[in-house]
Design a protein around this motif. Structure first.
Motif, PDB file in Angstrom:
ATOM      1  N   LYS A   1       0.853  -1.189   0.000  1.00 11.53           N
ATOM      2  CA  LYS A   1       0.000   0.000   0.000  1.00 11.53           C
ATOM      3  C   LYS A   1       0.890   1.241   0.000  1.00 11.53           C
ATOM      4  N   LYS A   2       0.567   2.188  -0.877  1.00  9.69           N
ATOM      5  CA  LYS A   2       1.366   3.403  -1.001  1.00  9.69           C
ATOM      6  C   LYS A   2       1.003   4.401   0.081  1.00  9.69           C
TER       7      LYS A   2
ATOM      8  N   LEU B   1       1.812   8.762  -3.137  1.00 12.77           N
ATOM      9  CA  LEU B   1       0.716   9.090  -4.051  1.00 12.77           C
ATOM     10  C   LEU B   1       0.823  10.534  -4.538  1.00 12.77           C
TER      11      LEU B   1
ATOM     12  N   GLU C   1      -7.560   7.703 -10.183  1.00 15.97           N
ATOM     13  CA  GLU C   1      -7.287   6.584  -9.278  1.00 15.97           C
ATOM     14  C   GLU C   1      -6.367   7.000  -8.127  1.00 15.97           C
TER      15      GLU C   1
ATOM     16  N   LYS D   1      -8.384   8.890  -5.609  1.00 16.33           N
ATOM     17  CA  LYS D   1      -9.239   7.979  -4.839  1.00 16.33           C
ATOM     18  C   LYS D   1      -8.436   7.294  -3.734  1.00 16.33           C
ATOM     19  N   GLU D   2      -7.209   6.896  -4.044  1.00 16.46           N
ATOM     20  CA  GLU D   2      -6.351   6.278  -3.021  1.00 16.46           C
ATOM     21  C   GLU D   2      -5.990   7.276  -1.928  1.00 16.46           C
TER      22      GLU D   2
ATOM     23  N   ALA E   1      -8.893   7.780   0.433  1.00 17.82           N
ATOM     24  CA  ALA E   1      -9.031   6.660   1.373  1.00 17.82           C
ATOM     25  C   ALA E   1      -8.104   6.860   2.571  1.00 17.82           C
TER      26      ALA E   1
END
Length: 152
Positions: free
Chosen positions: A3-4, A9, A25, A28-29, A32
């Motif tokens: 997981k980044k 990101l 995308e 969106k990450e 989160a």
């Protein structure tokens, strides 16, 4: 796959094309991750700041949510955009207490929120957002500019 982190990101955003699926995308990450940070921030507020959360750190959560909301708006997904903007607004208000420049961010978010509400047929709430936006522009921003404030 590992997981980044938020920073990974954020760095990846600089290397992707604006308005691309990759950018969508990545945001969106980031959102989160931001949602977890917002929960920590709320918990800190309930504990009277016992965790030492700095209010200006909230910008790291607000910005990706705000940006993702604009992408959803371009895609015609106003309900998803509104959900994000509803989370962003209190963060910008908190930030504004500490840094007056965030009034502009709040204005941009209010304008987007009013547009989403209009598109979703929620006229009464749209009117309220437009009124608050008008107040901010006329009574807050213009008065700062007229006073020669350094917080423009």
């Amino acid at each position: 796959m590992e997981k980044k982190s938020y920073d990974d990101l954020y760095d990846a955003l600089e290397h992707c094309k604006v308005d691309s699926e990759e950018e969508f995308e990545l945001y969106k990450e980031m959102v989160a991750i931001c949602e977890d940070g917002i929960k920590d921030f709320r918990d800190d507020l309930e504990d009277d700041g016992a965790r030492g959360f700095m209010p200006l750190e909230v910008d790291h959560y607000a910005a990706p949510m705000d940006n993702l909301s604009r992408i959803y708006m371009k895609r015609g997904e106003h309900d998803k955009a509104l959900h994000l903007l509803e989370q962003v607004m209190p963060m910008y208000r908190i930030l504004e207490i500490f840094e007056k420049k965030y009034t502009y961010q709040r204005c941009y978010a209010l304008k987007a929120m009013a547009e989403c509400l209009d598109k979703l047929g929620r006229d009464n709430m749209a009117i309220l957002c437009k009124y608050e936006l008008k107040h901010l522009q006329q009574e807050v921003l213009e008065s700062r500019e007229n006073a020669g404030s350094c917080f423009k």
